[in-house]
Design an enzyme around this catalytic site. Structure first.
Site, mmCIF file in Angstrom:
data_model
loop_
_atom_site.group_PDB
_atom_site.id
_atom_site.type_symbol
_atom_site.label_atom_id
_atom_site.label_comp_id
_atom_site.label_asym_id
_atom_site.label_seq_id
_atom_site.Cartn_x
_atom_site.Cartn_y
_atom_site.Cartn_z
ATOM 1 N N HIS A 60 0.834 -1.130 -0.090
ATOM 2 C CA HIS A 60 -0.033 0.124 -0.131
ATOM 3 C C HIS A 60 0.870 1.274 0.187
ATOM 4 O O HIS A 60 0.659 2.327 -0.501
ATOM 5 C CB HIS A 60 -1.024 -0.036 1.187
ATOM 6 C CG HIS A 60 -1.964 -1.069 1.188
ATOM 7 N ND1 HIS A 60 -2.708 -1.576 2.126
ATOM 8 C CD2 HIS A 60 -2.736 -1.232 0.059
ATOM 9 C CE1 HIS A 60 -3.765 -2.314 1.623
ATOM 10 N NE2 HIS A 60 -3.716 -2.325 0.344
ATOM 11 N N GLU A 117 -1.085 -8.856 -30.582
ATOM 12 C CA GLU A 117 -0.423 -8.850 -29.071
ATOM 13 C C GLU A 117 -0.144 -10.635 -28.977
ATOM 14 O O GLU A 117 0.148 -11.043 -27.949
ATOM 15 C CB GLU A 117 -1.431 -8.400 -28.134
ATOM 16 C CG GLU A 117 -2.790 -8.786 -28.377
ATOM 17 C CD GLU A 117 -3.718 -8.033 -27.274
ATOM 18 O OE1 GLU A 117 -3.163 -7.453 -26.253
ATOM 19 O OE2 GLU A 117 -4.839 -8.183 -27.471
ATOM 20 N N ASP A 167 1.178 -7.703 -23.805
ATOM 21 C CA ASP A 167 0.862 -9.232 -23.984
ATOM 22 C C ASP A 167 1.717 -9.940 -24.989
ATOM 23 O O ASP A 167 2.113 -10.852 -25.075
ATOM 24 C CB ASP A 167 -0.523 -9.421 -24.533
ATOM 25 C CG ASP A 167 -1.642 -9.516 -23.507
ATOM 26 O OD1 ASP A 167 -1.232 -10.319 -22.530
ATOM 27 O OD2 ASP A 167 -2.786 -8.791 -23.528
ATOM 28 N N CYS A 205 0.298 0.333 -28.859
ATOM 29 C CA CYS A 205 -0.569 0.894 -27.524
ATOM 30 C C CYS A 205 -0.074 0.203 -26.415
ATOM 31 O O CYS A 205 -0.679 0.382 -25.483
ATOM 32 C CB CYS A 205 -2.043 0.641 -27.956
ATOM 33 S SG CYS A 205 -2.530 -1.247 -28.162
HETATM 34 C C1 PEP Z 1 -1.107 -4.793 -24.521
HETATM 35 O O1 PEP Z 1 -1.343 -6.203 -24.278
HETATM 36 O O2 PEP Z 1 -0.040 -4.394 -24.745
HETATM 37 C C2 PEP Z 1 -2.388 -4.066 -24.284
HETATM 38 C C3 PEP Z 1 -2.023 -2.872 -24.627
HETATM 39 O O3 PEP Z 1 -3.445 -4.423 -23.944
HETATM 40 P P1 PEP Z 1 -3.633 -4.706 -22.316
HETATM 41 O O4 PEP Z 1 -2.523 -4.171 -21.658
HETATM 42 O O5 PEP Z 1 -4.944 -4.133 -21.768
HETATM 43 O O6 PEP Z 1 -3.669 -6.358 -22.149
HETATM 44 MG MG MG Z 2 -3.251 -7.110 -24.110
#
Ligand code: PEP
Ligand code: MG
Length: 837
Positions: free
Chosen positions: A459, A696, A720, A767
């Protein structure tokens, strides 16, 4: 009331209008899941016993209790709706569990006004929890006065009570952590019971050394399971597998933890033997220098042992009340600032302060002659020892929360104001700080924190990250030997505490901080402008968001759009799915927050380890390799259909792009594309939104060219993609430093994705978290990525990075990186070619 062996008349425990259960403003009660019964909208403020009997269960928070009548009927009385959230405030229990009471005896006194103000409803329930054995006949229909006849309870004559236990079949079991807010109190317990009753198997919940049948509400509540506790559920019978799956789903609530991700130092403590440097684990990054301030806990002198028991009990009560008051203030403050993390932590503290085990132990010690101070200290230490003996980090962290309460109550008992003069810009060292210490230190403008113990997921670590306060944990006890006032440098991101920095190093750190501050100001000033490389390649810097409020922040920070809206925020932490209308409004709000910029909305990515209360999915041996992301559409197509329909109704549709998570085959894309076309026809749309695919999993990267033929764009999810390429759990604390998306294998997949997309004139974005890493920006630009979707505070920084790059040089150098041997080598090369100052 006159009773015979079979019929019992219950008197009204409260005065007020009587309501049928179906009219109660709570789905669970109204559905009868907890049993048959009636409700009263109370006009008085004292709940009385409806019959003679024994109190067999009292809610920790005093808002509900159960009485067992002499004929065996068990009657739950629950004051108000959602009153568990008051955490006992406004309730005074007048009886204890196990007490024998007589009809009309006052049981609970409550603050009517407070409940009316702070809770959903005052409507109070009188429920027969073992209605399978008893029948209920209402007597009063309109309004009752306390003590008047309310209902009759008769033993069921048609002995349809099912007691057959199928002992022949196998038993299956699973462990699950309870994330229901406030623990397994009446309503979640009712859901568990209802779930268990849907199966012929016998199911049990085990916690500590206690067990209870899942179809016994009292048994379940009596286990005293709190939020965060891990329990075992076992099922025996023909349909035991299915029962287990359903119970595990009902027991777990998805929690979205992305923002809590710990920052782990890349160098473990034992790897560094540099003189005058202590190595720890980074809990919150940052570089600071300043005098060390050692913060010690309270040490009590020997207890002289002759005390007036009543006086000591009163002192303890007063101190506890004072601390509760302080925590309530912190909670109010956190709520006003919508600081959910802080709120959750201190709500847990409040609950711990009311823990009967703790209070009983302290009271017992006082009754045996201890001083209130020592009794309290010992009660906490005994609980901490229990938690630590479990040997699990999560429980050890909870022990730190207990120590927090130990210190606070001791301070209140000793009349010591929690006050110390912190030298300006001090770096505070301590054995292990507590959450409330951290809030105080941050308010007193500490520059940094270093602790001998502690973990990066505690925490305190979460709070430190939220406050931007550099923090190192697990430095070892040497940190406690560093003299008070000694000048040190805390380089948290690199896990270093430099104990004897030279004047030059000191000046350098000051200089770095000044430069960082200035640079940040300049970056922010330019953040609204588009980003081009020095040779004119335009890179879109968008933002990852999870709500319209975050979209607003992203827009204000200069985002060129939303590169990833994680829609899970709409689906988690609730008991029913959002309908089409609610979804449409939520997506529209994000579009509205982004001016004329485009928004990429990812379809729901749950399943696997992200479970939803209302969407029981099979328990999986390997959740991250199971039914998650777009694969869930195989089992629940209507859910995706509804989301697509909602998405198609936002306006202007041209600003909305749809992104599909976890695609691993072209067919998945084709099917959804076709469904989207059908929905467009149904909704009479002439325009269709762009449809993109997340890259991913390695299969998608390898098939990028084929996917790009049918997709409008590709967006690489490096989080991922790292996990699946490197075969390392992205949340594994021990592997955190090695799950690095700059691994050459990942770079090869990114390169292949960009080449495949280019063949069909499609653009590629990133992303995943790699897009927010400025060291990676030149590599991604070099490999052909044209959109980076980053965390909102980093938009200015990444745009600035782009503006200093030559795309042609990036292309040439990043191809060389594909041949390097490790992520570490790639990082070194990046630092060499495109230094980050
Ligand atoms: C990723 O896997 O990079 C992604 C953007 O999706 P999440 O982190 O939501 O699994
Ligand atoms: Mg992902």
């Amino acid at each position: 009331m006159s009773n015979n062996n079979n019929v019992l008349t219950l008197s009204a425990p409260l005065s007020g209008p009587v309501l049928a259960l179906g009219n109660v403003p709570d789905e669970v009660f109204a559905s009868g899941a907890m049993g048959d019964g009636l409700a009263i909208d109370p006009l008085n403020d004292c709940l009385q016993a409806p019959c003679d009997g024994v109190i067999i269960h009292v809610a920790r928070t005093g808002h509900a209790l159960t009485i067992r009548a002499d004929n065996g009927a068990e009657v739950l009385m629950h004051v108000g709706i959602d009153t568990v959230e008051l955490n006992g405030e406004g309730f005074a229990l007048l009886v204890k569990e196990g007490a024998r009471v007589s009809e009309g005896q006052p049981l609970v006194q409550f603050d009517l006004d407070r409940i009316a103000r702070q809770c959903k409803s005052l409507v109070s329930l009188i429920i027969l929890t073992n209605s399978e054995r008893f029948e209920l006949q209402p007597i009063a229909s309109k309004t009752v006065k306390v003590g008047e006849a309310l209902m009759r309870i008769a033993v069921r004559t048609s002995a349809s009570v099912q007691t057959a236990v199928d002992n022949s079949a196998a038993e299956v079991a699973a462990c699950v952590r309870i994330t229901h807010r406030g623990g397994l109190h009446a309503r979640p317990a009712a859901l568990i019971r209802k779930t268990a009753q849907g199966f012929s198997s016998q199911s049990q919940l085990h916690f500590g050394d206690k067990s209870a049948a899942c179809d016994s509400l009292i048994g379940l509540m009596g286990l005293g399971i709190g939020e965060g506790d891990e329990v075992r559920v076992s099922c025996r019978g023909k349909d035991c597998e299915a029962a287990l799956q359903a119970l595990v789903a009902a027991l777990s609530v998805a929690v979205h933890e992305e923002h809590h991700a710990p920052v782990v130092a890349t160098t473990p403590r034992w790897a560094n033997t540099e003189a005058n440097v202590l190595q720890g684990v980074c809990a919150a990054p940052g570089l600071v220098c300043g005098p060390l301030f050692r913060l010690a806990g309270i040490e009590l002198p020997e207890d002289t042992g002759t005390h007036n028991v009543d006086e000591q009990l009163q002192r303890l009560d007063a101190a506890l009340e004072q601390v509760r008051g302080e925590i309530r203030n912190t909670l109010d403050h956190a709520r006003r600032r919508k600081n959910v993390e802080e709120e959750e932590i201190f709500a847990a503290h409040l609950a711990l302060l009311e823990d009967p085990a703790l209070l009983d132990a302290a009271t017992a010690a006082i009754e045996q002659g201890s001083a209130a101070t020592h009794a309290w200290r010992d009660a906490i230490q005994a609980q901490c020892a229990v938690l630590l003996a479990l040997g699990k980090p999560l429980f050890a962290e909870r022990a730190n929360d207990l120590r927090d309460l130990q210190q606070r109550v001791l301070r209140a008992l000793l009349g010591e104001a929690w006050h110390f003069e912190l030298p300006a810009g001090a770096i505070v060292s301590a054995h292990e700080l507590t959450p409330s210490d951290l809030l105080q230190l941050s308010a007193q403008r500490a520059a940094g924190i270093c602790m001998a113990e502690g973990g990066a997921t505690s925490h305190v670590a979460i709070l430190a990250r939220g406050k931007g306060l550099p923090c190192l944990v697990a430095l070892g006890s040497e940190v406690l030997d560093v003299p008070q006032g000694q000048r040190v440098v805390l380089d948290a991101a690199n896990g270093r505490l430099e104990l004897a920095p030279s004047d030059a190093r000191h000046a350098e750190v000051h200089q770095i901080r000044e430069t960082q501050k200035l640079r940040r100001q300049q970056q922010q000033a330019q953040a609204q402008q588009p980003a081009h490389t020095t040779d004119g390649v335009s890179i879109e810097v968008a933002a990852n968001v999870a709500s319209s409020a975050e979209a607003q922040v992203a827009f204000d920070n200069g985002a060129d759009g939303v590169g990833l809206l994680r829609t899970e925020f709409l689906f988690v932490d609730r008991r029913t799915a959002p309908d089409e209308q609610e979804q449409r409004q939520a997506y529209q709000a994000v579009l509205d927050a982004m001016g004329d910029k485009s928004v990429i909305i990812r379809t729901i990515d749950v399943g696997g380890d992200k479970q939803l209360d209302y969407l029981p999915l099979p328990v999986e041996a390997n959740p991250v390799l199971g039914l998650r992301g777009i694969r869930m559409a195989q089992v629940r197509p209507e859910l995706l259909d509804q989301q697509l329909r909602a998405l198609l109704q936002v306006s202007p549709l041209a600003r909305c792009r749809i992104l599909l998570p976890m695609v691993s085959e072209v067919d998945e894309l084709l099917q959804i594309r076709q469904r989207l076309d059908e929905l467009c026809v149904e909704l009479e749309l002439t325009q269709r939104p762009e449809l993109g695919v997340m890259i991913e999993v390695p299969a998608a990267a390898l098939m990028a060219e084929q996917l790009a033929r049918h997709a409008d764009f590709l967006s690489i999810g490096t989080n991922d993609l790292s996990q699946y390429t490197l075969a390392m759990d992205r949340d594994h604390a021990g592997l955190a430093a090695r799950v690095d998306a700059l691994h050459p294998a990942l770079l090869r997949l990114i390169a292949q994705t960009c080449i495949g997309a280019a063949k069909h004139g499609r653009w590629v974005g990133v992303c995943g978290a790699l897009a927010s890493d400025p060291l990676a920006t030149p590599v991604l630009v070099g490999l052909g990525v044209s959109e980076l979707s980053v965390s909102p505070p980093q938009i200015g920084e990444i745009k600035d990075r782009v503006r200093h790059l030559d795309a042609a040089q990036c292309r040439q150098l990043s191809l060389e990186l594909l041949d390097l041997s490790s992520a570490k080598a790639v990082r070194q090369a990046c630092q060499h070619h495109w230094p980050l100052s």
